[in-house]
Design an enzyme around this catalytic site. Structure first.
Site, PDB file in Angstrom:
ATOM      1  N   CYS A 191      -4.318  13.701  12.542  1.00  0.00           N
ATOM      2  CA  CYS A 191      -4.758  12.340  12.275  1.00  0.00           C
ATOM      3  C   CYS A 191      -4.623  11.542  13.540  1.00  0.00           C
ATOM      4  CB  CYS A 191      -3.981  11.757  11.107  1.00  0.00           C
ATOM      5  SG  CYS A 191      -2.791  10.541  11.536  1.00  0.00           S
ATOM      6  N   ARG A 209       0.665  15.205  12.443  1.00  0.00           N
ATOM      7  CA  ARG A 209       1.536  14.844  11.319  1.00  0.00           C
ATOM      8  C   ARG A 209       1.716  16.057  10.421  1.00  0.00           C
ATOM      9  NH1 ARG A 209      -0.675   8.990   9.442  1.00  0.00           N
ATOM     10  NH2 ARG A 209       1.326   8.740   8.425  1.00  0.00           N
ATOM     11  N   ASP A 229       5.116   1.072  11.761  1.00  0.00           N
ATOM     12  CA  ASP A 229       3.921   0.363  11.302  1.00  0.00           C
ATOM     13  C   ASP A 229       3.857  -1.081  11.815  1.00  0.00           C
ATOM     14  OD1 ASP A 229       2.831   2.480  10.003  1.00  0.00           O
ATOM     15  OD2 ASP A 229       3.349   1.828   7.982  1.00  0.00           O
ATOM     16  N   LYS A 287       0.838  -1.210   0.000  1.00  0.00           N
ATOM     17  CA  LYS A 287       0.000   0.000   0.000  1.00  0.00           C
ATOM     18  C   LYS A 287       0.874   1.261   0.000  1.00  0.00           C
ATOM     19  CE  LYS A 287      -1.672   1.741   3.941  1.00  0.00           C
ATOM     20  NZ  LYS A 287      -1.514   3.180   4.172  1.00  0.00           N
ATOM     21  N   ASN A 288       1.841   1.304   0.926  1.00  0.00           N
ATOM     22  CA  ASN A 288       2.607   2.548   1.062  1.00  0.00           C
ATOM     23  C   ASN A 288       3.494   2.827  -0.145  1.00  0.00           C
ATOM     24  OD1 ASN A 288       1.399   3.141   3.462  1.00  0.00           O
ATOM     25  ND2 ASN A 288       3.086   2.427   4.745  1.00  0.00           N
TER      26      ASN A 288
HETATM   27  C1  UD1 Z   1       5.427   7.406   8.472  1.00  0.00           C
HETATM   28  C2  UD1 Z   1       6.526   6.387   8.699  1.00  0.00           C
HETATM   29  C3  UD1 Z   1       6.335   5.308   7.671  1.00  0.00           C
HETATM   30  C4  UD1 Z   1       4.917   4.758   7.799  1.00  0.00           C
HETATM   31  C5  UD1 Z   1       3.864   5.844   7.718  1.00  0.00           C
HETATM   32  C6  UD1 Z   1       2.460   5.355   8.011  1.00  0.00           C
HETATM   33  C7  UD1 Z   1       8.874   6.656   9.318  1.00  0.00           C
HETATM   34  C8  UD1 Z   1      10.096   7.476   9.205  1.00  0.00           C
HETATM   35  N1  UD1 Z   1       7.810   7.043   8.606  1.00  0.00           N
HETATM   36  O1  UD1 Z   1       5.557   7.933   7.165  1.00  0.00           O
HETATM   37  O2  UD1 Z   1       7.273   4.288   7.883  1.00  0.00           O
HETATM   38  O3  UD1 Z   1       4.673   3.795   6.825  1.00  0.00           O
HETATM   39  O4  UD1 Z   1       4.173   6.837   8.659  1.00  0.00           O
HETATM   40  O5  UD1 Z   1       2.320   4.965   9.316  1.00  0.00           O
HETATM   41  O6  UD1 Z   1       8.856   5.645  10.011  1.00  0.00           O
HETATM   42  N2  UD1 Z   1       7.534  15.164  10.164  1.00  0.00           N
HETATM   43  C9  UD1 Z   1       7.673  16.512  10.352  1.00  0.00           C
HETATM   44  N3  UD1 Z   1       7.400  17.350   9.299  1.00  0.00           N
HETATM   45  C10 UD1 Z   1       7.010  16.881   8.076  1.00  0.00           C
HETATM   46  C11 UD1 Z   1       6.880  15.503   7.901  1.00  0.00           C
HETATM   47  C12 UD1 Z   1       7.145  14.658   8.958  1.00  0.00           C
HETATM   48  O7  UD1 Z   1       8.016  16.968  11.434  1.00  0.00           O
HETATM   49  O8  UD1 Z   1       6.779  17.693   7.166  1.00  0.00           O
HETATM   50  C13 UD1 Z   1       7.824  14.227  11.272  1.00  0.00           C
HETATM   51  C14 UD1 Z   1       6.589  13.446  11.706  1.00  0.00           C
HETATM   52  O9  UD1 Z   1       5.825  14.135  12.664  1.00  0.00           O
HETATM   53  C15 UD1 Z   1       7.177  12.176  12.251  1.00  0.00           C
HETATM   54  C16 UD1 Z   1       8.426  11.972  11.392  1.00  0.00           C
HETATM   55  O10 UD1 Z   1       8.710  13.239  10.818  1.00  0.00           O
HETATM   56  O11 UD1 Z   1       7.575  12.341  13.585  1.00  0.00           O
HETATM   57  C17 UD1 Z   1       8.278  10.937  10.303  1.00  0.00           C
HETATM   58  O12 UD1 Z   1       7.129  11.261   9.512  1.00  0.00           O
HETATM   59  P1  UD1 Z   1       6.987  10.830   7.993  1.00  0.00           P
HETATM   60  O13 UD1 Z   1       7.997   9.794   7.678  1.00  0.00           O
HETATM   61  O14 UD1 Z   1       6.904  12.013   7.135  1.00  0.00           O
HETATM   62  O15 UD1 Z   1       5.545  10.205   8.000  1.00  0.00           O
HETATM   63  P2  UD1 Z   1       4.948   9.378   6.860  1.00  0.00           P
HETATM   64  O16 UD1 Z   1       5.480   9.750   5.536  1.00  0.00           O
HETATM   65  O17 UD1 Z   1       3.500   9.408   7.098  1.00  0.00           O
END
Ligand code: UD1
Length: 426
Positions: free
Chosen positions: A123, A128, A313, A22-23
């Site tokens: 969320c 996020r 995850d 999915k991801n």
């Molecule tokens: C994250 C997970 C991914 C998982 C998905 C769904 C990690 C590194 N990422 O991806 O494995 O499949 O959730 O559960 O494990 N952040 C910021 N600013 C931003 C973007 C992110 O501060 O603009 C921070 C987030 O708050 C978080 C971290 O960075 O603490 C990682 O987030 P990110 O990897 O971007 O989240 P997803 O892409 O959703």
């Protein structure tokens, strides 16, 4: 609304086919925006989130054609064709339902020179933010405006120049947006501190097949030489490492023996290492992973981290498994601040789990008993299913639309290996 009814106690045995990830799919689909030629994705999982993303693509004038699969098969083949974009706006209603919609920002900006995307908002698993997505695009020469809940990104006349960006925090989504924004830039871009999850590698491989020039694939230091145009491609989505890991936990908690057909062990290093430390037999080969457990589980301490660390995850599913281990396990969640929502539900099933901030202390082995539980987010829902498979009596899981977002025909796959699980209309 449907619910799942699980009668626990059956030992799982047999083969589970692993679906496309999915991801990965959610970042491969928006690549269709980068070219006027058709882009075909094979092995796309049949999931609510994928349908939602396809719908979003049609909003921009992208045509989608599904072909070549029978209803009883897993996965499908979809061709996307963005010969002409009719809109560059991703509206609130679509983005709200699916956070991954933010991933159209980079490719839309690269192709059309502008993109307007609703901000995804909070969320269930924590705050996020998208600040890194926006800072990266600015570093590549975009102008960003935030108005009325929307992000508007604009490239200068003649397109994005490209540039360098150093990620202060590893972000999967922001790395994906940055890659898709820079492949068509006028110059060379460099990303340091980039995420290197297998799904990012899958994205780089598709972009390369489309004619992109990316160096450092698989590392956190990526150099992207912008090209004038990209061509279409046909590409097979990677296997879902989180789905595979989830079914590994399901097999292990029942003392079962299951083959995860199509799983790629190299993408699952930390999960498989954790399972081995818990005392589960794990065998890898080129076409899948075999999991076997005699039901004796050892406690472990686990900490989630960006790849190659343990995936956030997988945290909830491993927590269910550890509730049956003989001793105390400690799980630390370092990626999201509010990702223990499964804990009160697992407690209602008899698990002994205490949380303190981002740490959960699991005391086992607990006698799990069936209960009425509520799914809160995708992976949390899966942890309830895993616990239910080992519980005495019947568990009812409600709000399973969360599961339908991320597990292709979950109950059918579990039935294949002998689980007593059925979906009923609530
Ligand atoms: C994250 C997970 C991914 C998982 C998905 C769904 C990690 C590194 N990422 O991806 O494995 O499949 O959730 O559960 O494990 N952040 C910021 N600013 C931003 C973007 C992110 O501060 O603009 C921070 C987030 O708050 C978080 C971290 O960075 O603490 C990682 O987030 P990110 O990897 O971007 O989240 P997803 O892409 O959703």
């Amino acid at each position: 609304m449907d619910k799942l009814i699980i009668r626990g106690g059956n030992r799982l045995s047999g083969t589970i086919p692993i679906s496309g990830a999915k991801n990965a799919a959610l970042t491969l689909i928006p690549c269709a925006l980068l070219t006027e030629e058709p882009m075909t994705l094979r092995n796309l999982p049949r999931l609510a989130d994928i349908d939602g993303f396809q719908h979003l693509m049609t909003q921009f004038g992208v045509s989608t054609a599904i072909k070549g699969t029978r209803p009883e098969d897993f996965g499908r083949i979809v061709t996307f064709e963005a010969s002409r974009l009719t809109s560059t706006v991703a509206p609130y209603d679509l983005v709200r339902k699916m956070r991954a919609s933010i991933l159209v920002l980079g490719p839309m900006l690269a192709r059309a020179g502008e993109a307007t995307v609703s901000m995804p908002g909070g969320c269930a698993i924590g705050n996020r933010p998208i600040d890194l997505h926006l800072k990266a695009l600015e570093a590549f020469g975009a102008e960003i405006e935030l108005t009325q809940g929307y992000v508007k990104a604009m490239a200068p006349d003649g397109g994005l120049p490209g540039g360098d960006f150093d990620f202060p925090v590893v972000s999967v989504g922001a790395t994906e947006n940055a890659l898709m924004a820079t492949v068509l830039a006028n110059g060379t871009s460099r990303l340091t501190g980039a995420a290197r999850e297998p799904e990012i590698v899958d994205l780089c491989n598709l972009l390369t097949a489309m004619g992109a020039e990316i160096e450092g694939i698989g590392s956190s230091d990526l150099t992207i030489h912008g090209v004038k145009r990209l061509n279409g491609a046909t590409y097979k989505v990677m296997p879902d490492r989180i789905e595979a890991g989830s079914y590994a936990c399901a097999a292990a908690i029942t003392g079962g023996e299951v083959r995860l057909e199509g799983a790629n062990a190299a993408d699952m290093v930390s999960t498989l290492a954790a399972l081995r430390n818990i005392g589960i037999q794990v065998e890898e080969d080129a076409k899948g992973v075999n999991i076997a457990s005699d039901g004796t589980l050892k406690p472990v301490d686990l900490t989630t981290a960006p790849f190659p660390g343990l995936a956030t995850d997988m945290q909830a599913q491993l927590m269910s498994l550890l509730s049956k281990a003989e001793g105390t396990s400690v799980l630390k969640e370092t990626i999201f601040e509010n990702r223990f929502m499964h804990v009160p539900e697992l407690a209602r099933m008899g698990a002994d789990i205490a949380t303190e901030g981002r740490t959960a202390i699991v005391k086992g082995p607990s006698l799990l008993t069936g209960a009425e539980v509520m799914a809160t987010d995708l992976r949390a829902s899966m942890s309830l299913i895993i616990a239910a498979l080992a519980a005495e009596g019947e568990t009812t899981v409600r709000r399973i639309y969360h599961l339908d977002r991320g597990y292709e025909r979950l109950e059918e796959k579990l039935q294949l290996v002998g689980a007593d699980i059925e979906r009923v209309d609530d």
